[in-house]
Design a protein around this motif. Structure first.
Motif, PDB file in Angstrom:
ATOM      1  N   GLN A  25      71.556  45.373  81.199  1.00 28.80           N
ATOM      2  CA  GLN A  25      71.693  44.549  79.660  1.00 28.80           C
ATOM      3  C   GLN A  25      71.585  43.036  80.002  1.00 28.80           C
ATOM      4  O   GLN A  25      72.380  42.802  80.735  1.00 28.80           O
ATOM      5  CB  GLN A  25      73.078  45.153  79.314  1.00 28.80           C
ATOM      6  CG  GLN A  25      72.857  46.289  78.544  1.00 28.80           C
ATOM      7  CD  GLN A  25      73.698  46.682  77.581  1.00 28.80           C
ATOM      8  OE1 GLN A  25      75.088  46.297  77.798  1.00 28.80           O
ATOM      9  NE2 GLN A  25      74.210  48.017  77.592  1.00 28.80           N
ATOM     10  N   SER A  26      70.548  41.944  79.145  1.00 30.48           N
ATOM     11  CA  SER A  26      71.007  40.785  78.743  1.00 30.48           C
ATOM     12  C   SER A  26      71.208  40.292  77.892  1.00 30.48           C
ATOM     13  O   SER A  26      71.072  41.244  76.537  1.00 30.48           O
ATOM     14  CB  SER A  26      69.637  40.284  79.757  1.00 30.48           C
ATOM     15  OG  SER A  26      68.548  40.774  79.095  1.00 30.48           O
ATOM     16  N   ILE A  27      71.291  39.044  77.871  1.00 28.00           N
ATOM     17  CA  ILE A  27      70.646  38.148  76.530  1.00 28.00           C
ATOM     18  C   ILE A  27      70.475  36.967  76.538  1.00 28.00           C
ATOM     19  O   ILE A  27      70.253  36.241  77.428  1.00 28.00           O
ATOM     20  CB  ILE A  27      72.700  37.425  76.206  1.00 28.00           C
ATOM     21  CG1 ILE A  27      73.836  38.625  75.654  1.00 28.00           C
ATOM     22  CG2 ILE A  27      72.140  36.732  75.102  1.00 28.00           C
ATOM     23  CD1 ILE A  27      74.885  37.957  75.526  1.00 28.00           C
ATOM     24  N   THR A  28      69.494  36.819  76.035  1.00 30.95           N
ATOM     25  CA  THR A  28      68.474  36.028  75.897  1.00 30.95           C
ATOM     26  C   THR A  28      68.394  35.091  75.137  1.00 30.95           C
ATOM     27  O   THR A  28      69.514  35.451  73.440  1.00 30.95           O
ATOM     28  CB  THR A  28      66.590  36.566  74.859  1.00 30.95           C
ATOM     29  OG1 THR A  28      66.674  37.851  75.746  1.00 30.95           O
ATOM     30  CG2 THR A  28      65.403  35.508  74.948  1.00 30.95           C
ATOM     31  N   ILE A  29      68.694  33.716  75.816  1.00 31.55           N
ATOM     32  CA  ILE A  29      69.094  31.979  74.846  1.00 31.55           C
ATOM     33  C   ILE A  29      68.160  31.685  74.893  1.00 31.55           C
ATOM     34  O   ILE A  29      67.339  31.327  75.825  1.00 31.55           O
ATOM     35  CB  ILE A  29      70.630  31.888  75.556  1.00 31.55           C
ATOM     36  CG1 ILE A  29      71.622  32.278  75.884  1.00 31.55           C
ATOM     37  CG2 ILE A  29      70.573  30.542  75.521  1.00 31.55           C
ATOM     38  CD1 ILE A  29      72.820  33.156  75.049  1.00 31.55           C
ATOM     39  N   THR A  30      67.705  30.973  73.951  1.00 32.46           N
ATOM     40  CA  THR A  30      66.539  29.668  73.647  1.00 32.46           C
ATOM     41  C   THR A  30      67.763  28.032  73.699  1.00 32.46           C
ATOM     42  O   THR A  30      68.257  28.286  72.683  1.00 32.46           O
ATOM     43  CB  THR A  30      66.487  30.238  71.733  1.00 32.46           C
ATOM     44  OG1 THR A  30      65.479  31.058  72.451  1.00 32.46           O
ATOM     45  CG2 THR A  30      64.827  28.751  72.195  1.00 32.46           C
ATOM     46  N   TRP A  31      67.582  28.203  74.614  1.00 29.95           N
ATOM     47  CA  TRP A  31      67.980  26.505  74.797  1.00 29.95           C
ATOM     48  C   TRP A  31      67.710  25.362  74.437  1.00 29.95           C
ATOM     49  O   TRP A  31      66.372  25.288  74.228  1.00 29.95           O
ATOM     50  CB  TRP A  31      68.772  26.319  76.221  1.00 29.95           C
ATOM     51  CG  TRP A  31      69.040  27.116  77.945  1.00 29.95           C
ATOM     52  CD1 TRP A  31      68.518  28.670  77.784  1.00 29.95           C
ATOM     53  CD2 TRP A  31      70.595  27.538  77.331  1.00 29.95           C
ATOM     54  NE1 TRP A  31      69.676  29.110  78.635  1.00 29.95           N
ATOM     55  CE2 TRP A  31      70.647  28.558  78.142  1.00 29.95           C
ATOM     56  CE3 TRP A  31      71.665  27.215  76.665  1.00 29.95           C
ATOM     57  CZ2 TRP A  31      72.357  29.171  78.758  1.00 29.95           C
ATOM     58  CZ3 TRP A  31      73.466  27.260  77.024  1.00 29.95           C
ATOM     59  CH2 TRP A  31      73.171  28.616  77.985  1.00 29.95           C
ATOM     60  N   LYS A  32      68.304  24.210  74.001  1.00 31.09           N
ATOM     61  CA  LYS A  32      68.001  23.363  73.534  1.00 31.09           C
ATOM     62  C   LYS A  32      67.898  21.993  74.516  1.00 31.09           C
ATOM     63  O   LYS A  32      69.116  21.870  75.278  1.00 31.09           O
ATOM     64  CB  LYS A  32      69.010  22.595  72.358  1.00 31.09           C
ATOM     65  CG  LYS A  32      68.678  23.477  71.414  1.00 31.09           C
ATOM     66  CD  LYS A  32      69.154  22.692  69.708  1.00 31.09           C
ATOM     67  CE  LYS A  32      69.529  23.738  68.269  1.00 31.09           C
ATOM     68  NZ  LYS A  32      70.007  22.783  67.163  1.00 31.09           N
ATOM     69  N   VAL A  53      74.495  23.819  71.627  1.00 32.00           N
ATOM     70  CA  VAL A  53      73.719  23.923  73.143  1.00 32.00           C
ATOM     71  C   VAL A  53      72.496  24.936  72.578  1.00 32.00           C
ATOM     72  O   VAL A  53      71.089  24.910  73.790  1.00 32.00           O
ATOM     73  CB  VAL A  53      75.438  24.254  73.948  1.00 32.00           C
ATOM     74  CG1 VAL A  53      74.455  24.642  74.926  1.00 32.00           C
ATOM     75  CG2 VAL A  53      75.800  23.013  73.871  1.00 32.00           C
ATOM     76  N   ALA A  54      72.981  25.353  71.861  1.00 33.62           N
ATOM     77  CA  ALA A  54      71.297  26.465  72.298  1.00 33.62           C
ATOM     78  C   ALA A  54      71.371  26.941  70.714  1.00 33.62           C
ATOM     79  O   ALA A  54      71.781  26.750  69.719  1.00 33.62           O
ATOM     80  CB  ALA A  54      72.252  28.246  72.308  1.00 33.62           C
ATOM     81  N   GLU A  55      69.810  27.709  69.989  1.00 31.96           N
ATOM     82  CA  GLU A  55      69.134  27.394  69.349  1.00 31.96           C
ATOM     83  C   GLU A  55      69.314  28.538  68.267  1.00 31.96           C
ATOM     84  O   GLU A  55      69.877  28.805  67.529  1.00 31.96           O
ATOM     85  CB  GLU A  55      67.516  27.112  69.351  1.00 31.96           C
ATOM     86  CG  GLU A  55      67.493  27.320  68.238  1.00 31.96           C
ATOM     87  CD  GLU A  55      65.579  26.816  67.882  1.00 31.96           C
ATOM     88  OE1 GLU A  55      64.506  27.794  68.206  1.00 31.96           O
ATOM     89  OE2 GLU A  55      65.587  25.715  67.843  1.00 31.96           O
ATOM     90  N   LYS A  56      69.271  29.930  69.618  1.00 31.65           N
ATOM     91  CA  LYS A  56      69.675  31.185  69.163  1.00 31.65           C
ATOM     92  C   LYS A  56      69.721  32.349  70.153  1.00 31.65           C
ATOM     93  O   LYS A  56      69.388  31.390  71.473  1.00 31.65           O
ATOM     94  CB  LYS A  56      68.518  31.713  68.371  1.00 31.65           C
ATOM     95  CG  LYS A  56      66.992  32.140  69.115  1.00 31.65           C
ATOM     96  CD  LYS A  56      65.781  32.377  67.999  1.00 31.65           C
ATOM     97  CE  LYS A  56      64.821  32.339  68.666  1.00 31.65           C
ATOM     98  NZ  LYS A  56      63.574  33.325  67.752  1.00 31.65           N
ATOM     99  N   PHE A  57      70.184  33.565  70.005  1.00 33.27           N
ATOM    100  CA  PHE A  57      70.233  34.369  71.238  1.00 33.27           C
ATOM    101  C   PHE A  57      70.180  35.856  70.815  1.00 33.27           C
ATOM    102  O   PHE A  57      70.502  35.873  68.975  1.00 33.27           O
ATOM    103  CB  PHE A  57      71.415  34.005  72.247  1.00 33.27           C
ATOM    104  CG  PHE A  57      72.767  34.845  70.701  1.00 33.27           C
ATOM    105  CD1 PHE A  57      73.440  36.126  70.915  1.00 33.27           C
ATOM    106  CD2 PHE A  57      73.372  33.968  70.156  1.00 33.27           C
ATOM    107  CE1 PHE A  57      74.655  36.210  69.884  1.00 33.27           C
ATOM    108  CE2 PHE A  57      74.032  34.262  68.828  1.00 33.27           C
ATOM    109  CZ  PHE A  57      74.971  35.728  68.916  1.00 33.27           C
ATOM    110  N   GLU A  58      69.395  36.733  71.287  1.00 28.64           N
ATOM    111  CA  GLU A  58      69.123  37.933  71.289  1.00 28.64           C
ATOM    112  C   GLU A  58      69.960  38.940  71.810  1.00 28.64           C
ATOM    113  O   GLU A  58      69.454  38.767  73.542  1.00 28.64           O
ATOM    114  CB  GLU A  58      67.947  37.951  71.034  1.00 28.64           C
ATOM    115  CG  GLU A  58      67.376  39.844  70.636  1.00 28.64           C
ATOM    116  CD  GLU A  58      65.986  39.772  70.235  1.00 28.64           C
ATOM    117  OE1 GLU A  58      65.895  40.838  70.164  1.00 28.64           O
ATOM    118  OE2 GLU A  58      65.479  38.047  70.484  1.00 28.64           O
TER     119      GLU A  58
END
Length: 217
Positions: free
Chosen positions: A170-177, A157-162
């Protein structure tokens, strides 16, 4: 009421939940020297139950003491230390009942998903962000689920997260596909709207929650 201004209904639900977290669980106890009697939620220095004695044994204890004090009931023969034993048992029973209620809600949700034969897709709002996961409140059904970012990558579902620890909130950056050759970067933080797909294991009725990639052009 003040904190609700400027927030929609879903956000108010999450704010109310966060405000309740710092509160200590209410406990029954015998008033004695050295024991703080303040009721946190009501801000009362002294507080005791006086409701219909058909639901909780502590109510019966209060009614019997008051009846004895005003001469409308028999004198009490129970020792003070026995009150401590009874209140400890009542506290344990109340805690167990709350845990059972929460687990029953999750079990019935799992059973419903399993019987339907397909994942349950629900809209929700991010409640809390951790270093590799985030909690989502499914606002329509009032259930809180945890989404693990590693599973988003494993499931494709996602390529990566940070995890963005240095920023607040605070947050999480999600790189969605998105499709086969497109990605979409999104910062998830408290109140972010997401769609969650909840499935159930056929073996142990465990719930697994996966975010659905956002629908972007």
């Amino acid at each position: 009421t003040a904190f609700k201004e400027g927030h929609d209904e879903d956000e108010n639900c999450i704010l109310s939940n966060h405000c309740a977290i710092p509160m200590s669980l209410a406990k029954y106890f015998r008033l004695k020297e050295g024991v703080e009697s303040l009721h946190y939620a009501l801000n009362f220095e002294l507080y005791t139950h006086f409701t219909s004695p058909i639901r909780r044994y502590p109510d019966l204890m209060v009614h019997r003491q008051l009846a004895a004090c005003i001469g409308e009931g028999p004198a009490l023969t129970i020792e003070e230390v026995e009150y401590d034993v009874v209140t400890d048992e009542c506290n344990e029973s109340k805690t167990n009942a709350k845990k059972a209620s929460t687990q029953c809600n999750q079990l019935f949700l799992a059973y419903f998903i399993q019987k339907s034969g397909e994942p349950l897709e629900e809209s929700g709002r991010v409640m809390k962000v951790l270093d590799s996961s985030f909690d989502v409140m499914l606002t329509r059904i009032g259930i809180e689920v945890r989404v693990y970012c590693e599973q988003l990558v494993i499931k494709g579902v996602a390529e990566k997260f940070e995890f963005n620890k240095a920023v607040y909130p605070q947050s999480i950056t999600i790189t969605w596909k998105i499709g086969e050759d497109k990605t979409y970067v999104e910062d998830l933080k408290m109140f972010t709207a997401v769609k969650v797909s909840v499935t159930c294991s056929s073996k142990d009725f465990k719930l697994e929650s996966i975010c659905v990639a956002p629908n972007v052009p």
